[in-house]
Design a protein around this motif. Structure first.
Motif, PDB file in Angstrom:
ATOM      1  N   UNK A  14      10.694 -13.743  12.912  1.00 55.97           N
ATOM      2  CA  UNK A  14      10.847 -14.661  11.780  1.00 55.97           C
ATOM      3  C   UNK A  14      10.733 -13.880  10.481  1.00 55.97           C
ATOM      4  N   UNK A  15      11.605 -14.205   9.549  1.00 55.83           N
ATOM      5  CA  UNK A  15      11.616 -13.587   8.218  1.00 55.83           C
ATOM      6  C   UNK A  15      11.572 -14.696   7.177  1.00 55.83           C
ATOM      7  N   UNK A  16      10.466 -14.781   6.462  1.00 56.69           N
ATOM      8  CA  UNK A  16      10.345 -15.732   5.367  1.00 56.69           C
ATOM      9  C   UNK A  16      10.291 -14.953   4.057  1.00 56.69           C
ATOM     10  N   UNK A  17      11.232 -15.237   3.171  1.00 59.08           N
ATOM     11  CA  UNK A  17      11.290 -14.499   1.917  1.00 59.08           C
ATOM     12  C   UNK A  17      10.111 -14.885   1.032  1.00 59.08           C
ATOM     13  N   UNK A  18       9.480 -13.869   0.421  1.00 61.58           N
ATOM     14  CA  UNK A  18       8.317 -14.087  -0.426  1.00 61.58           C
ATOM     15  C   UNK A  18       8.566 -13.472  -1.798  1.00 61.58           C
ATOM     16  N   UNK A  19       7.647 -13.730  -2.716  1.00 57.74           N
ATOM     17  CA  UNK A  19       7.797 -13.220  -4.070  1.00 57.74           C
ATOM     18  C   UNK A  19       7.613 -11.703  -4.101  1.00 57.74           C
ATOM     19  N   UNK A  20       8.315 -11.079  -5.013  1.00 58.82           N
ATOM     20  CA  UNK A  20       8.215  -9.629  -5.195  1.00 58.82           C
ATOM     21  C   UNK A  20       7.030  -9.347  -6.109  1.00 58.82           C
ATOM     22  N   UNK A  21       5.871  -9.195  -5.517  1.00 56.28           N
ATOM     23  CA  UNK A  21       4.660  -8.963  -6.312  1.00 56.28           C
ATOM     24  C   UNK A  21       3.921  -7.728  -5.785  1.00 56.28           C
ATOM     25  N   UNK A  22       4.180  -6.600  -6.421  1.00 55.37           N
ATOM     26  CA  UNK A  22       3.438  -5.399  -6.086  1.00 55.37           C
ATOM     27  C   UNK A  22       4.056  -4.503  -5.034  1.00 55.37           C
ATOM     28  N   UNK A  23       5.264  -4.798  -4.580  1.00 49.30           N
ATOM     29  CA  UNK A  23       5.906  -3.947  -3.583  1.00 49.30           C
ATOM     30  C   UNK A  23       6.648  -2.794  -4.266  1.00 49.30           C
ATOM     31  N   UNK A  68      16.200  -4.657  -0.388  1.00 51.35           N
ATOM     32  CA  UNK A  68      15.353  -4.768  -1.575  1.00 51.35           C
ATOM     33  C   UNK A  68      14.685  -6.136  -1.716  1.00 51.35           C
ATOM     34  N   UNK A  69      14.864  -7.005  -0.728  1.00 53.75           N
ATOM     35  CA  UNK A  69      14.153  -8.285  -0.740  1.00 53.75           C
ATOM     36  C   UNK A  69      12.830  -8.139   0.013  1.00 53.75           C
ATOM     37  N   UNK A  70      11.907  -9.078  -0.246  1.00 46.55           N
ATOM     38  CA  UNK A  70      10.569  -9.020   0.345  1.00 46.55           C
ATOM     39  C   UNK A  70      10.393 -10.178   1.329  1.00 46.55           C
ATOM     40  N   UNK A  71       9.720  -9.900   2.463  1.00 47.22           N
ATOM     41  CA  UNK A  71       9.606 -10.893   3.531  1.00 47.22           C
ATOM     42  C   UNK A  71       8.213 -10.852   4.152  1.00 47.22           C
ATOM     43  N   UNK A  72       7.852 -11.991   4.731  1.00 47.45           N
ATOM     44  CA  UNK A  72       6.697 -12.078   5.639  1.00 47.45           C
ATOM     45  C   UNK A  72       7.276 -12.150   7.043  1.00 47.45           C
ATOM     46  N   UNK A  73       6.938 -11.168   7.862  1.00 47.70           N
ATOM     47  CA  UNK A  73       7.580 -10.998   9.164  1.00 47.70           C
ATOM     48  C   UNK A  73       6.559 -11.221  10.273  1.00 47.70           C
ATOM     49  N   UNK A  74       6.965 -11.988  11.285  1.00 49.38           N
ATOM     50  CA  UNK A  74       6.140 -12.219  12.478  1.00 49.38           C
ATOM     51  C   UNK A  74       7.027 -12.150  13.711  1.00 49.38           C
ATOM     52  N   UNK A  75       6.387 -12.244  14.878  1.00 46.28           N
ATOM     53  CA  UNK A  75       7.092 -12.286  16.176  1.00 46.28           C
ATOM     54  C   UNK A  75       7.941 -11.031  16.417  1.00 46.28           C
ATOM     55  N   UNK A  76       7.358  -9.883  16.167  1.00 50.55           N
ATOM     56  CA  UNK A  76       8.015  -8.614  16.446  1.00 50.55           C
ATOM     57  C   UNK A  76       7.270  -7.912  17.579  1.00 50.55           C
ATOM     58  N   UNK A 133       0.812  -1.217   0.000  1.00 50.65           N
ATOM     59  CA  UNK A 133       0.000   0.000   0.000  1.00 50.65           C
ATOM     60  C   UNK A 133       0.849   1.273   0.000  1.00 50.65           C
ATOM     61  N   UNK A 134       2.194   1.120  -0.125  1.00 55.25           N
ATOM     62  CA  UNK A 134       3.145   2.232  -0.131  1.00 55.25           C
ATOM     63  C   UNK A 134       3.218   2.952   1.204  1.00 55.25           C
ATOM     64  N   UNK A 135       2.825   2.275   2.260  1.00 56.34           N
ATOM     65  CA  UNK A 135       3.024   2.793   3.611  1.00 56.34           C
ATOM     66  C   UNK A 135       4.330   2.237   4.161  1.00 56.34           C
ATOM     67  N   UNK A 136       4.942   2.995   5.068  1.00 58.13           N
ATOM     68  CA  UNK A 136       6.251   2.597   5.594  1.00 58.13           C
ATOM     69  C   UNK A 136       6.258   2.693   7.114  1.00 58.13           C
ATOM     70  N   UNK A 137       7.184   1.967   7.714  1.00 61.44           N
ATOM     71  CA  UNK A 137       7.362   1.993   9.156  1.00 61.44           C
ATOM     72  C   UNK A 137       8.840   1.770   9.463  1.00 61.44           C
ATOM     73  N   UNK A 138       9.312   2.428  10.535  1.00 60.32           N
ATOM     74  CA  UNK A 138      10.698   2.235  10.960  1.00 60.32           C
ATOM     75  C   UNK A 138      10.817   0.990  11.815  1.00 60.32           C
ATOM     76  N   UNK A 139      11.944   0.312  11.671  1.00 60.77           N
ATOM     77  CA  UNK A 139      12.210  -0.940  12.391  1.00 60.77           C
ATOM     78  C   UNK A 139      13.566  -0.820  13.057  1.00 60.77           C
ATOM     79  N   UNK A 140      13.642  -1.202  14.344  1.00 60.28           N
ATOM     80  CA  UNK A 140      14.872  -1.068  15.096  1.00 60.28           C
ATOM     81  C   UNK A 140      15.317  -2.427  15.625  1.00 60.28           C
TER      82      UNK A 140
END
Length: 515
Positions: free
Chosen positions: A148-157, A115-123, A92-99
């Motif tokens: 957890x970081x699971x790499x996903x396909x670059x579709x629409x990011x 520049x890679x895409x991930x599905x992130x949980x447990x933050x 959705x072109x929204x961003x957030x800072x991660x530390x």
């Protein structure tokens, strides 16, 4: 699977399946790897029932629902030196800072690639901080080793994230507790200066303009961000630069921008804002024809001028205009490399990253593109000037691609000029060129775009008046002989010799008496 299949799950499953079918036993995966990969594929498939949370919906203290993002930036603030920051952006072109804690940086370097895409949980979701805030979000994400970081396909990011501010709204950002500022504009290249703020910090100052009739703002880039600025890109005519996370300051009533540890620079980014600004400047100069005809004969005669005439022109008044000039190469600059390894996507110069060459925008490049970049001196009957041949022009001149010169012919050292390049010296050609905007005094004055054959003599040199040698009068044609001046000493010595020398008759008498 009866219903919809997750694309990431399908790709993961088929990849491990094909490896299992390898004819060579040693090339097949171990069973532990197969099980682990199938569990990942199952995780991807089950994620269809749990869609990702939009970043805009995250609030401090929320549960760590799955998010799907692209990692677009990374920086380490020198103020703390205990944290590493990332910037995530979603579809959705929204961003957030991660530390993350800096002591865990090696762990995250192994699992996170820019520049890679991930599905992130447990933050963990925390409240945002006012210092160093780069996006307008009320929350930040903290990640640790449990994330957890699971790499996903670059579709629409999206590839980047920007939150640009116009010049009129800059004054509202003077409050240091406000957002850091993203700014985009055309670079006024003739204003660039290289200097040192401190002995160990480089400083690059540029001026940006968002509109031909608008206000110019000065931006100071210091530290590492100044050294990473692609100065080669400034050799092109119109340069649009996007600066992120800049701090707005005021100096003697004038607003200025200064870089921070979070600042990133994007030259000619492929975004609508940059294209709109570039379009505003395209109509500045209409006195000279700019459209390139498909007729090669017309191109070789377009805007014909001598080097002396071209050197009198102001580059910024002729942005995008191509001229032609009859000249020859008289010198090749041996202090500059004659080729570089470029990105296969954007052709920018690659930088070493370990054993692999990498592009700042497109990551690791396993098979770089070899590109000519030859700095020369060109000369015609009026002047000499520095110029630079890029890949297309030099290929047309040598009739050999750069990769063939390096790989096939063995000229692998970029600092040793190949013999085929030396053979081009003093060969008269028609050069189609643009006026370069010199960054430094040693920068090239022209960019050669194309090379055409000419029927003129094979060499061109600067025309100079022949040296006149003093004429010597002929002895036959000279009627009056000029007496040479004689000193008094010379006259006395001559008279003495005449006195001492006996006459011829006296010598003969003395000789007869002895017989």
């Amino acid at each position: 699977m009866k219903d919809e299949i997750n694309p990431s799950s399908l790709k993961t499953f088929t990849t491990i399946a094909y490896r299992c079918l390898n004819l060579k036993r040693e090339a097949r995966p171990r069973m532990t790897e197969v099980v682990s990969t199938l569990e990942t594929a199952l995780y991807y498939q089950e994620s269809i029932q749990s869609p990702p949370i939009p970043l805009r919906d995250i609030s401090p203290g929320d549960a760590a629902g799955p998010i799907e993002v692209r990692v677009v930036r990374r920086w380490i603030p020198p103020e703390t030196e205990i944290e590493c920051w990332y910037l995530f952006v979603d579809r959705n072109r929204d961003a957030i800072q991660v530390v993350a804690d800096l002591r865990d940086v090696e762990h995250f370097n192994a699992i996170i690639t820019l520049q890679s895409c991930y599905r992130v949980t447990n933050y963990i979701c925390e409240s945002c901080r006012y210092i160093g805030k780069v996006v307008p979000h009320c929350a930040i994400i903290r990640i640790g080793k449990a994330a957890t970081f699971l790499q996903i396909l670059d579709d629409g990011f999206p590839s980047h994230y920007f939150n640009f501010v116009t010049y009129e709204n800059l004054r509202a950002r003077l409050n240091k507790r406000q957002l850091l500022t993203d700014y985009v504009g055309k670079v006024e290249i003739e204003s660039i200066t290289d200097s040192l703020i401190q002995s160990d910090k480089n400083c690059l100052k540029i001026k940006l303009l968002q509109d031909p009739s608008g206000e110019v703002i000065e931006a100071t880039l210091s530290g590492e961000v100044a050294t990473l600025f692609d100065k080669d890109a400034l050799m092109h005519s119109t340069v649009i630069a996007a600066l992120t996370s800049m701090k707005v300051v005021e100096n003697e009533g004038a607003l200025q921008l200064t870089s921070t540890s979070a600042t990133h620079i994007y030259v000619d980014p492929n975004i609508e804002q940059a294209k709109a600004i570039a379009a505003k400047f395209q109509g500045e100069n209409t006195a000279i024809e700019r459209s390139m005809s498909g007729n090669k004969d017309n191109e070789s005669e377009r805007n014909r001028a001598t080097l002396a005439e071209l050197l009198e022109k102001i580059p910024k008044h002729h942005t995008g205009t191509r001229f032609t000039c009859i000249a020859s190469i008289t010198k090749i600059n041996k202090r500059r490399s004659w080729y570089y390894k470029g990105c296969t996507e954007c052709l920018k110069k690659l930088k070493p990253r370990g054993d692999i060459m990498a592009c700042a925008d497109h990551g690791d490049i396993l098979k770089p593109r070899y590109m000519y970049c030859v700095n020369v001196t060109i000369t015609d009957d009026t002047k000499s000037a520095s110029a630079i041949f890029f890949d297309e022009a030099m290929t047309s001149l040598l009739q050999t691609e750069c990769i063939n010169m390096v790989v096939d012919q063995g000229y692998k050292d970029p600092n040793i000029i190949p013999e085929p390049l030396h053979s081009m010296i003093r060969q008269t050609r028609i050069f189609q060129l643009e006026l370069a905007i010199p960054i430094f005094k040693s920068s090239a004055r022209f960019i050669i775009n194309q090379v055409f054959q000419t029927t003129l003599p094979t060499t061109i040199t600067l025309s100079t008046a022949p040296a006149l040698s003093p004429s010597t009068p002929s002895s036959k044609s000279t009627r009056v002989k000029r007496k040479l001046p004689r000193s008094q000493d010379t006259d006395d010595d001559t008279a003495k010799l005449k006195k001492e020398k006996p006459k011829k008759s006296t010598r003969i008498v003395k000789r007869l008496k002895t017989l």
